[in-house]
Scaffold this active site. Structure first.
Site, short mmCIF file in Angstrom:
data_model
loop_
_atom_site.label_atom_id
_atom_site.label_comp_id
_atom_site.label_asym_id
_atom_site.label_seq_id
_atom_site.Cartn_x
_atom_site.Cartn_y
_atom_site.Cartn_z
N ASP A 101 32.42 45.76 39.57
CA ASP A 101 32.91 44.40 39.71
C ASP A 101 33.24 44.20 41.20
OD1 ASP A 101 33.82 41.91 38.82
OD2 ASP A 101 35.82 42.65 38.39
N LYS A 129 28.17 43.23 38.48
CA LYS A 129 28.50 41.82 38.78
C LYS A 129 28.56 41.66 40.29
CE LYS A 129 32.24 41.23 35.95
NZ LYS A 129 33.37 40.52 35.29
N ARG A 163 36.26 47.07 22.45
CA ARG A 163 35.47 48.17 23.01
C ARG A 163 34.38 48.63 22.05
NH1 ARG A 163 37.83 50.23 27.76
NH2 ARG A 163 40.10 50.20 27.84
P1 IMP Z 1 36.12 47.15 40.12
O1 IMP Z 1 37.00 48.19 40.71
O2 IMP Z 1 36.61 45.76 40.42
O3 IMP Z 1 34.65 47.31 40.41
O4 IMP Z 1 36.39 47.20 38.60
C1 IMP Z 1 35.80 48.00 37.73
C2 IMP Z 1 36.62 48.05 36.45
O5 IMP Z 1 37.17 46.75 36.10
C3 IMP Z 1 35.71 48.41 35.34
O6 IMP Z 1 35.65 49.82 35.18
C4 IMP Z 1 36.31 47.69 34.16
O7 IMP Z 1 37.28 48.51 33.55
C5 IMP Z 1 36.99 46.47 34.74
N1 IMP Z 1 36.16 45.25 34.58
C6 IMP Z 1 35.53 44.58 35.56
N2 IMP Z 1 34.86 43.52 35.07
C7 IMP Z 1 35.07 43.53 33.73
C8 IMP Z 1 34.63 42.67 32.64
O8 IMP Z 1 33.89 41.69 32.79
N3 IMP Z 1 35.08 43.03 31.40
C9 IMP Z 1 35.87 44.10 31.17
N4 IMP Z 1 36.30 44.92 32.15
C10 IMP Z 1 35.91 44.63 33.43
#
Ligand code: IMP
Ligand code: MG
Length: 176
Positions: A101, A129, A163
């Site tokens: 994300d 994303k 989940r």
């Molecule tokens: P990042 O550190 O922002 O890349 O976040 C990654 C983590 O955020 C993932 O391992 C997920 O646990 C959570 N996450 C990010 N986007 C989503 C989503 O659309 N649905 C559910 N969990 C998400």
């Protein structure tokens, strides 16, 4: 507030994609043993399906970590809630994660693990994303690139729910 889940990626599509990802990994790691690292909890179903399709020798380990950052500190911080059981020095490792994300969790996780001197370290994610990226982070293997929507299922949660859905769905919030 309640929620409705709208199916975005079916179980069949996920399964077909994992077949393709596993075939590519089997090819890339021919003659090697892969040390597969599952980032809990979101990647458990993806991890187990992928692992079962790998034909090269595989060892597995689990890690739980979450990141938090703020606008003034783009590097963020990583909280390791459960570390790996085994040392990874000299091993060909692949980190398996549910989604990229902002990119913070994976970039920090990768940094911590790289410091332990694995022979190689790659990243495999089911979902990406790219619109939400805050730090530069690209996976070596990506299942689906999706728009900036909050998704659940196939390991991904909203408040620890959903989940176990066998598909990926977009979450819509509705007034009661
Ligand atoms: P990042 O550190 O922002 O890349 O976040 C990654 C983590 O955020 C993932 O391992 C997920 O646990 C959570 N996450 C990010 N986007 C989503 C989503 O659309 N649905 C559910 N969990 C998400
Ligand atoms: Mg996660």
């Amino acid at each position: 507030m309640g929620e409705i889940v709208h199916e975005m990626i079916s179980h069949k599509e996920i399964s077909d994609k994992i077949d393709k990802m596993a075939a590519q990994i089997n090819k890339d790691y021919e003659g090697k043993t892969i040390h597969l690292i599952c980032i809990l909890k979101g990647s458990v179903f993806f991890f187990s399906e992928l692992a079962q399709r790998l034909t090269v020798p595989v060892t597995i380990d689990f890690m739980a970590a979450s990141s938090y950052g703020n606008s003034t500190e783009s590097s963020g911080k990583l909280t390791v809630k459960k570390d790996l059981d085994e040392m990874i020095e000299g091993l060909d490792c692949i980190i398996v994660e549910d989604i990229i994300d902002s990119g913070l969790t994976l970039s920090l996780t990768k940094k911590i693990l790289a410091a332990r001197n694995p022979a190689s370290l790659k990243v495999c994610v089911l979902l990406d994303k790219p619109d939400r990226r805050e730090v530069s982070m690209e996976a070596d293997y990506t299942g689906f690139v999706i728009p900036d929507k909050f998704v659940v299922g196939y390991g991904l949660d909203y408040a620890q729910k959903y989940r176990n859905l066998p598909y990926i769905g977009e979450l819509e919030f509705i007034e009661d």
